[in-house]
Design an enzyme around this catalytic site. Structure first.
Site, PDB file in Angstrom:
ATOM      1  N   LYS A 100       0.822  -1.221   0.000  1.00  0.00           N
ATOM      2  CA  LYS A 100       0.000   0.000   0.000  1.00  0.00           C
ATOM      3  C   LYS A 100       0.856   1.271   0.000  1.00  0.00           C
ATOM      4  O   LYS A 100       0.618   2.178  -0.798  1.00  0.00           O
ATOM      5  CB  LYS A 100      -0.908  -0.021   1.242  1.00  0.00           C
ATOM      6  CG  LYS A 100      -2.080   0.926   1.192  1.00  0.00           C
ATOM      7  CD  LYS A 100      -2.872   0.937   2.513  1.00  0.00           C
ATOM      8  CE  LYS A 100      -3.407  -0.431   2.876  1.00  0.00           C
ATOM      9  NZ  LYS A 100      -4.234  -0.392   4.125  1.00  0.00           N
ATOM     10  N   LYS A 112       2.664  -3.870  10.871  1.00  0.00           N
ATOM     11  CA  LYS A 112       1.331  -3.955  11.478  1.00  0.00           C
ATOM     12  C   LYS A 112       1.476  -4.557  12.856  1.00  0.00           C
ATOM     13  O   LYS A 112       2.432  -5.298  13.127  1.00  0.00           O
ATOM     14  CB  LYS A 112       0.427  -4.855  10.628  1.00  0.00           C
ATOM     15  CG  LYS A 112      -1.044  -4.673  10.878  1.00  0.00           C
ATOM     16  CD  LYS A 112      -1.590  -3.550  10.018  1.00  0.00           C
ATOM     17  CE  LYS A 112      -3.082  -3.397  10.116  1.00  0.00           C
ATOM     18  NZ  LYS A 112      -3.614  -2.573   9.028  1.00  0.00           N
ATOM     19  N   SER A 355      -2.049   9.740   7.390  1.00  0.00           N
ATOM     20  CA  SER A 355      -1.061   9.421   8.428  1.00  0.00           C
ATOM     21  C   SER A 355       0.311   9.970   8.034  1.00  0.00           C
ATOM     22  O   SER A 355       1.053  10.489   8.864  1.00  0.00           O
ATOM     23  CB  SER A 355      -0.928   7.906   8.623  1.00  0.00           C
ATOM     24  OG  SER A 355      -1.897   7.426   9.528  1.00  0.00           O
TER      25      SER A 355
HETATM   26  N1  GLU Z   1      -4.767   0.782   9.585  1.00  0.00           N
HETATM   27  C1  GLU Z   1      -4.819   1.590   8.408  1.00  0.00           C
HETATM   28  C2  GLU Z   1      -4.542   0.758   7.174  1.00  0.00           C
HETATM   29  O1  GLU Z   1      -4.728  -0.450   7.183  1.00  0.00           O
HETATM   30  C3  GLU Z   1      -3.976   2.846   8.512  1.00  0.00           C
HETATM   31  C4  GLU Z   1      -2.513   2.617   8.715  1.00  0.00           C
HETATM   32  C5  GLU Z   1      -1.713   3.893   8.982  1.00  0.00           C
HETATM   33  O2  GLU Z   1      -2.293   4.959   8.976  1.00  0.00           O
HETATM   34  O3  GLU Z   1      -0.518   3.752   9.206  1.00  0.00           O
HETATM   35  O4  GLU Z   1      -4.187   1.259   6.152  1.00  0.00           O
END
Ligand code: GLU
Length: 423
Positions: A100, A112, A355
């Site tokens: 991503k 994560k 973020s």
């Molecule tokens: N938990 C979100 C995601 O799966 C945001 C992760 C973030 O902002 O670092 O993309």
């Protein structure tokens, strides 16, 4: 619970590996030798979290932080609190973060974390103790230049605030940039809470144009009515679509004339779920998948769209608000049936994009207006989805494979140019 990540024997890590297998033939010869770096996690930490509960008893919880790949920068990715969290799931979620951040060209790797816990069963004090203990246990692995956690399923700005505070207490000074998704007055960013749902909408509208699907009056069905699903629902309704069905962990509601989103948001706020919403009828969870709809937004957990469900779907467009909601076999069925999927690694990237903005603002101690943030977010996402669309047209492949081609080229090029230590 009606929505479970472990439904239908879905192995998210295996699903991720299948996605990497599928993209490999499209990657250039010079980066092919590095492809195995995507099939392993760089680093994984499992921690025991003994917590004194409010009644004086001691309970042990298991927590994780996985850094999947750091070739392009510090680790980035959320923290999940959910009973189904385990190492395999966190590994898969961290890998999807690698893809991503690269697909959006953000200067991060993928990471994560999570705790196997049902946060709704804990008091606020217990949740705070759990969060603080978890932060101190993963403390050696995180930091603003190292790995930056954020919210995910079951966590929120308050939890990020506790994480920032605990990390700062250990360091002896305030370190706002160690987590994102924080409350505003703790170095959080305007627009962060609504960013993921906004990104789902923005990418959805772009792809709808490409497939000649008019948003006005189209029928939208949404699984998950949390941060992501409810914001996407709101924006689609504002654009003239009808939200005809919503499913969450309490049940499934349906109204062919459209469910009023703000009313449902208020109802869910008070009742903790969609079940019993007076202006819709309740239907079975399995019926949700066969309803008449134009757009389906899975915005809950992974593994929800099985090959069998995909076979009966009436949707023309699927917007993956959740991470990993579609089984690889269901991807094949959708491709065959002409159902377009905007993959998670682009569709729900609005959250991590803001973020990134939050992290940049923390680093420079200079904060932007909400309009500026939304404008930058929209631009970034529109460009990213346009690149993915172009790649899928050029290579005659799905949007998921196209997004993986763009992302994996960036990651593996970085690995190649860095070289392998010790050389
Ligand atoms: N938990 C979100 C995601 O799966 C945001 C992760 C973030 O902002 O670092 O993309």
């Amino acid at each position: 619970m009606s929505i479970s990540a472990n439904a239908s024997k879905y192995d998210p890590w295996l699903a991720y590996l299948t996605q990497v297998e599928r993209v490999t033939p499209y990657l250039g010869k010079s980066i092919q030798p590095y492809v195995n770096t995507l099939k392993v996690a760089k680093r994984a930490l499992i921690v025991d979290l003994p917590i004194v509960m409010d009644d004086g008893s001691i309970r042990h919880f298991e927590g994780y932080r996985v850094q999947h790949n750091l070739s392009r920068g510090p680790g980035k990715g959320g923290i999940r609190y959910h009973p189904d969290v385990d190492l395999k799931e966190v590994m898969a979620l961290s890998a999807w973060m690698t893809i991503k951040t690269a697909a959006l060209n953000l200067p991060f790797g993928g990471a994560k974390g999570g705790i196997s816990v049902d946060p709704t069963e804990l008091s606020a004090r217990e949740l705070e103790r759990l969060t603080r203990r978890f932060t101190s246990e993963i403390g050696p692995l995180i930091g603003p230049q190292v790995d930056i956690p954020a919210p995910d399923v079951g966590t929120n700005p308050q939890i990020m605030g506790w994480m920032m505070e605990t990390y700062s207490s250990i360091k002896g000074h305030t370190v706002t940039g160690v987590v994102t998704g924080k409350p505003l007055h703790l170095g959080g960013s305007l627009g962060r809470v609504r960013a993921t749902g906004r990104g789902v909408f923005i990418t959805g509208v772009e792809v709808a144009k490409n497939i000649q699907l008019a948003i006005k009056d189209c029928k939208v069905a949404i699984q998950g009515f949390g941060n992501v699903g409810s914001e996407a629902a709101y924006l689609f309704e504002e654009a003239g679509a009808k939200v005809v069905a919503v499913q969450d962990h309490t049940g499934t509601i349906f109204n062919e004339n459209g469910i009023e989103v703000v009313e449902l948001q208020k109802y869910v706020h008070h009742n903790k779920g969609v079940k019993g919403f007076p202006k819709a009828q309740e239907i079975s969870n399995e019926n949700f998948w066969t309803l008449q709809m134009d757009i389906l937004i899975p915005a809950a957990l992974e593994g929800q769209i099985t090959a069998e469900r995909a076979q009966n779907l009436t949707a023309k467009l699927i917007l993956e608000g959740a991470n990993g909601p579609t089984h690889p076999e269901a991807d094949d069925v959708c491709l065959e049936r002409g159902i377009t999927i905007v993959p998670d690694v682009i569709c729900n990237a609005g959250g991590v994009t803001v973020s990134y903005f939050e992290w940049v603002q923390d680093m420079s101690s200079y904060f932007w207006s909400e309009a500026e943030i939304n404008e930058r977010l929209d631009k970034l996402m529109i460009n990213a989805i346009a690149d993915v669309w172009q790649k899928s047209t050029d290579q005659d492949c799905s949007l998921r494979t196209a997004a993986y081609i763009l992302a994996c080229e960036r990651i593996l090029k970085a690995r190649q140019e860095r070289g392998i230590f010790p050389g």
